[in-house]
Design a protein around this motif. Structure first.
Motif, PDB file in Angstrom:
ATOM      1  N   TYR A 121       0.761  -1.137  -0.009  1.00 46.50           N
ATOM      2  CA  TYR A 121       0.010  -0.130   0.099  1.00 46.50           C
ATOM      3  C   TYR A 121       0.902   1.350   0.013  1.00 46.50           C
ATOM      4  O   TYR A 121       1.878   1.066   0.721  1.00 46.50           O
ATOM      5  CB  TYR A 121      -0.900  -0.009   1.474  1.00 46.50           C
ATOM      6  CG  TYR A 121      -1.904  -1.127   1.144  1.00 46.50           C
ATOM      7  CD1 TYR A 121      -3.076  -0.971   0.516  1.00 46.50           C
ATOM      8  CD2 TYR A 121      -1.505  -2.319   1.543  1.00 46.50           C
ATOM      9  CE1 TYR A 121      -3.994  -1.803   0.361  1.00 46.50           C
ATOM     10  CE2 TYR A 121      -2.494  -3.373   1.577  1.00 46.50           C
ATOM     11  CZ  TYR A 121      -3.774  -3.214   1.085  1.00 46.50           C
ATOM     12  OH  TYR A 121      -4.665  -4.198   0.873  1.00 46.50           O
TER      13      TYR A 121
ATOM     14  N   VAL B  43      -1.993   0.504  13.919  1.00 49.10           N
ATOM     15  CA  VAL B  43      -0.620   0.401  14.339  1.00 49.10           C
ATOM     16  C   VAL B  43      -0.028   1.720  14.069  1.00 49.10           C
ATOM     17  O   VAL B  43       1.415   2.099  14.236  1.00 49.10           O
ATOM     18  CB  VAL B  43       0.227  -0.806  13.678  1.00 49.10           C
ATOM     19  CG1 VAL B  43      -0.412  -2.190  13.999  1.00 49.10           C
ATOM     20  CG2 VAL B  43      -0.122  -0.592  12.099  1.00 49.10           C
TER      21      VAL B  43
ATOM     22  N   ALA C  30       0.643   3.556  11.507  1.00 48.20           N
ATOM     23  CA  ALA C  30       1.662   3.555  10.480  1.00 48.20           C
ATOM     24  C   ALA C  30       1.696   4.477   9.568  1.00 48.20           C
ATOM     25  O   ALA C  30       2.555   4.531   8.389  1.00 48.20           O
ATOM     26  CB  ALA C  30       1.473   1.997   9.586  1.00 48.20           C
ATOM     27  N   ILE C  31       0.548   5.424   9.555  1.00 51.03           N
ATOM     28  CA  ILE C  31       0.547   6.636   8.589  1.00 51.03           C
ATOM     29  C   ILE C  31       0.950   7.920   9.216  1.00 51.03           C
ATOM     30  O   ILE C  31       0.378   8.202  10.282  1.00 51.03           O
ATOM     31  CB  ILE C  31      -0.858   6.540   7.906  1.00 51.03           C
ATOM     32  CG1 ILE C  31      -1.405   5.294   7.277  1.00 51.03           C
ATOM     33  CG2 ILE C  31      -1.251   7.712   7.168  1.00 51.03           C
ATOM     34  CD1 ILE C  31      -2.785   5.308   6.888  1.00 51.03           C
TER      35      ILE C  31
ATOM     36  N   ILE D 279       2.760   6.390   4.233  1.00 48.06           N
ATOM     37  CA  ILE D 279       2.537   4.924   5.056  1.00 48.06           C
ATOM     38  C   ILE D 279       4.099   4.756   5.277  1.00 48.06           C
ATOM     39  O   ILE D 279       4.874   4.663   4.608  1.00 48.06           O
ATOM     40  CB  ILE D 279       2.020   3.954   4.253  1.00 48.06           C
ATOM     41  CG1 ILE D 279       0.524   4.303   4.180  1.00 48.06           C
ATOM     42  CG2 ILE D 279       2.020   2.575   4.892  1.00 48.06           C
ATOM     43  CD1 ILE D 279      -0.377   3.130   3.081  1.00 48.06           C
TER      44      ILE D 279
ATOM     45  N   CYS E 186       3.709  -0.816   8.813  1.00 47.66           N
ATOM     46  CA  CYS E 186       2.547  -1.282   8.038  1.00 47.66           C
ATOM     47  C   CYS E 186       2.545  -2.563   8.159  1.00 47.66           C
ATOM     48  O   CYS E 186       3.393  -3.373   7.938  1.00 47.66           O
ATOM     49  CB  CYS E 186       2.445  -0.645   6.550  1.00 47.66           C
ATOM     50  SG  CYS E 186       1.018  -1.117   5.673  1.00 47.66           S
TER      51      CYS E 186
ATOM     52  N   GLU F 233       0.017  -4.268   6.188  1.00 51.24           N
ATOM     53  CA  GLU F 233      -0.772  -4.166   4.898  1.00 51.24           C
ATOM     54  C   GLU F 233      -2.035  -4.945   5.135  1.00 51.24           C
ATOM     55  O   GLU F 233      -2.826  -5.778   4.607  1.00 51.24           O
ATOM     56  CB  GLU F 233       0.122  -5.436   4.172  1.00 51.24           C
ATOM     57  CG  GLU F 233       1.557  -4.841   3.801  1.00 51.24           C
ATOM     58  CD  GLU F 233       2.297  -5.757   2.908  1.00 51.24           C
ATOM     59  OE1 GLU F 233       1.669  -6.236   2.032  1.00 51.24           O
ATOM     60  OE2 GLU F 233       3.786  -5.689   2.702  1.00 51.24           O
ATOM     61  N   CYS F 234      -2.765  -4.417   6.119  1.00 46.61           N
ATOM     62  CA  CYS F 234      -4.149  -4.718   6.649  1.00 46.61           C
ATOM     63  C   CYS F 234      -5.214  -4.322   5.485  1.00 46.61           C
ATOM     64  O   CYS F 234      -6.429  -4.997   5.336  1.00 46.61           O
ATOM     65  CB  CYS F 234      -4.653  -4.734   7.929  1.00 46.61           C
ATOM     66  SG  CYS F 234      -4.703  -2.782   7.821  1.00 46.61           S
ATOM     67  N   GLY F 235      -4.980  -3.324   4.812  1.00 48.14           N
ATOM     68  CA  GLY F 235      -5.999  -2.699   3.952  1.00 48.14           C
ATOM     69  C   GLY F 235      -7.145  -1.873   4.435  1.00 48.14           C
ATOM     70  O   GLY F 235      -7.913  -1.458   3.716  1.00 48.14           O
TER      71      GLY F 235
ATOM     72  N   CYS G  31      -6.943   1.161   5.733  1.00 50.40           N
ATOM     73  CA  CYS G  31      -6.877   2.416   5.048  1.00 50.40           C
ATOM     74  C   CYS G  31      -7.317   2.745   3.493  1.00 50.40           C
ATOM     75  O   CYS G  31      -7.972   3.455   2.954  1.00 50.40           O
ATOM     76  CB  CYS G  31      -5.316   3.041   4.957  1.00 50.40           C
ATOM     77  SG  CYS G  31      -4.227   2.025   4.173  1.00 50.40           S
TER      78      CYS G  31
HETATM   79 FE1  SF4 Z   1      -2.238   1.011   8.471  1.00 51.99          FE
HETATM   80 FE2  SF4 Z   1      -3.334  -1.240   7.492  1.00 51.99          FE
HETATM   81 FE3  SF4 Z   1      -2.883   0.777   5.694  1.00 51.99          FE
HETATM   82 FE4  SF4 Z   1      -0.847  -0.453   6.697  1.00 51.99          FE
HETATM   83  S1  SF4 Z   1      -2.512  -1.114   5.344  1.00 51.99           S
HETATM   84  S2  SF4 Z   1      -1.060   1.713   6.603  1.00 51.99           S
HETATM   85  S3  SF4 Z   1      -1.174  -1.228   8.767  1.00 51.99           S
HETATM   86  S4  SF4 Z   1      -4.268   0.689   7.805  1.00 51.99           S
END
Ligand code: SF4
Length: 81
Positions: free
Chosen positions: A24, A42, A44-45, A53, A58, A60-62, A64
């Motif tokens: 992402y 977490v 991460a942004i 990001i 990150c 990588e949960c998706g 966002c």
């Molecule tokens: Fe945060 Fe998930 Fe987006 Fe990564 S993919 S920046 S962990 S919300």
């Protein structure tokens, strides 16, 4: 993530294989509305003029990607990355 600070994540490959970059990213369409910052569990942004990001955090949960109202979150195909 149970500690007071974010867990640092390290990407590596075996046998000389390059680790793929995170899936992402945020493009120029970002207007810093903050929706992605709110859903990232977490932290991460990084919230700046245009949000970024941090690949060290990150998951990588998706989350966002799913909430961005202007489709500024890009999802790369892991097979090509
Ligand atoms: Fe945060 Fe998930 Fe987006 Fe990564 S993919 S920046 S962990 S919300």
């Amino acid at each position: 993530d149970l500690g007071p600070t974010n867990i640092m994540r390290l990407r590596f490959g075996f046998g000389g294989v390059e680790p793929r970059p995170i899936r992402y990213s945020i493009n120029d369409e970002c207007d810093s509305c903050g929706e992605c910052v709110e859903v990232c569990t977490v932290e991460a942004i990084i919230s700046e003029d245009q949000n970024v990001i941090d690949p060290k955090h990150c998951l990588e949960c998706g989350a966002c990607y799913d909430v961005c109202p202007v489709n500024a979150i890009q999802k790369s195909d892991s097979a090509n990355a």
